[in-house]
Design a protein around this motif. Sequence first.
Motif, PDB file in Angstrom:
ATOM      1  N   UNK A  68       0.911  -1.155   0.096  1.00 50.76           N
ATOM      2  CA  UNK A  68       0.011  -0.116   0.001  1.00 50.76           C
ATOM      3  C   UNK A  68       0.930   1.124   0.055  1.00 50.76           C
ATOM      4  N   UNK A  69       1.915   1.163   0.771  1.00 50.50           N
ATOM      5  CA  UNK A  69       2.853   2.134   0.846  1.00 50.50           C
ATOM      6  C   UNK A  69       3.200   2.663  -0.688  1.00 50.50           C
ATOM      7  N   UNK A  70       3.711   1.530  -1.310  1.00 51.96           N
ATOM      8  CA  UNK A  70       4.411   1.470  -2.775  1.00 51.96           C
ATOM      9  C   UNK A  70       3.420   2.023  -3.711  1.00 51.96           C
ATOM     10  N   UNK A  71       2.054   1.668  -3.448  1.00 51.88           N
ATOM     11  CA  UNK A  71       1.098   2.265  -4.428  1.00 51.88           C
ATOM     12  C   UNK A  71       0.726   3.630  -4.175  1.00 51.88           C
ATOM     13  N   UNK A 118       1.316  -3.565  -9.667  1.00 54.95           N
ATOM     14  CA  UNK A 118      -0.182  -3.974  -9.851  1.00 54.95           C
ATOM     15  C   UNK A 118      -0.231  -5.610  -9.581  1.00 54.95           C
ATOM     16  N   UNK A 119       0.782  -6.408 -10.369  1.00 55.63           N
ATOM     17  CA  UNK A 119       0.638  -7.794 -10.412  1.00 55.63           C
ATOM     18  C   UNK A 119       1.087  -8.328  -8.816  1.00 55.63           C
ATOM     19  N   UNK A 120       1.911  -7.582  -8.235  1.00 51.13           N
ATOM     20  CA  UNK A 120       2.355  -7.890  -6.998  1.00 51.13           C
ATOM     21  C   UNK A 120       1.090  -7.879  -5.826  1.00 51.13           C
ATOM     22  N   UNK A 121       0.263  -6.750  -6.213  1.00 46.47           N
ATOM     23  CA  UNK A 121      -0.887  -6.433  -5.285  1.00 46.47           C
ATOM     24  C   UNK A 121      -1.949  -7.555  -5.584  1.00 46.47           C
ATOM     25  N   UNK A 128      -7.768  -2.468 -18.802  1.00 50.11           N
ATOM     26  CA  UNK A 128      -6.395  -2.654 -18.627  1.00 50.11           C
ATOM     27  C   UNK A 128      -6.437  -4.032 -17.770  1.00 50.11           C
ATOM     28  N   UNK A 129      -5.737  -4.959 -18.372  1.00 45.77           N
ATOM     29  CA  UNK A 129      -5.525  -6.456 -17.728  1.00 45.77           C
ATOM     30  C   UNK A 129      -4.032  -6.719 -17.323  1.00 45.77           C
ATOM     31  N   UNK A 130      -3.845  -7.175 -16.079  1.00 44.60           N
ATOM     32  CA  UNK A 130      -2.244  -7.255 -15.487  1.00 44.60           C
ATOM     33  C   UNK A 130      -2.099  -8.658 -15.724  1.00 44.60           C
ATOM     34  N   UNK A 131      -1.252  -9.007 -16.384  1.00 46.57           N
ATOM     35  CA  UNK A 131      -0.906 -10.724 -16.759  1.00 46.57           C
ATOM     36  C   UNK A 131       0.216 -10.867 -16.120  1.00 46.57           C
TER      37      UNK A 131
END
Length: 250
Positions: free
Chosen positions: A36-39, A57-60, A247-250
Amino acid sequence: MPDTALPAGIGHNSAPLGEVLAEITGPLLERSGKLLEAAGRASCTDDDTAGKCATLAKMIKDHTKAVDGARTTAKEPYLQAGRDVDAHFKVILAPLEKAAKAVVDMIDAYRREQQRLLDEQRRRAETEARARAEEAARLAAEAAATNNISAEIAAQQLQEQADAAANQAASIGTATVTSDYGVKAVGTTSYGYAIDDVAALAVWLATQHPAELSAVLLPLLPKVAGKPTKTYQPKIPGVRIEATTRTAIR
């Protein structure tokens, strides 16, 4: 002094739920805080930062999946315990529910027959009332035309009999079963919709409630016509295929 303590429940020897959840979610909360801090620091202004945002985004998303998996795992023993409790009591409840339905069905059959007899009695009284009223009207007209006092008296008597028969018909109520203990079994009436003309209904809904009709039909279309794709776009009157890009994160 009587023992008023309640019997121990399921899992009474286990650690408090709050402690169990705190132990499970501790590491998850720590990683969630960092993500959350990184976001909160993230920005997307060029290809390099866009790539970093995609990685974040992928990590989240992955961590979200891990948290939800932990939730499911932690909840399962309690869900299973609930299912076990339900199954245990169902052994007692099921035959009781079946027996109650069988008894009520017998009462319902008896009550319906009693209601049928009452309805027949009411129809006979109504028929008698109409016949006497018609005859009273005929005699009254005859008495008026001929100045016949006897016919006038007879007409009044018949009208009184007609009124009495009408009152009797109105006084016939619904069949009710009452036990010696005051328990009553009565017939109740409920109302629901039955569609006779789908086309007429569709026209009415389209003209009077188009937004509500669209909200109902949109989820139905993929079921009846198939889900549209780039290569499969069925032709349906009044419907267009709408492409949505996200947008899709893969």
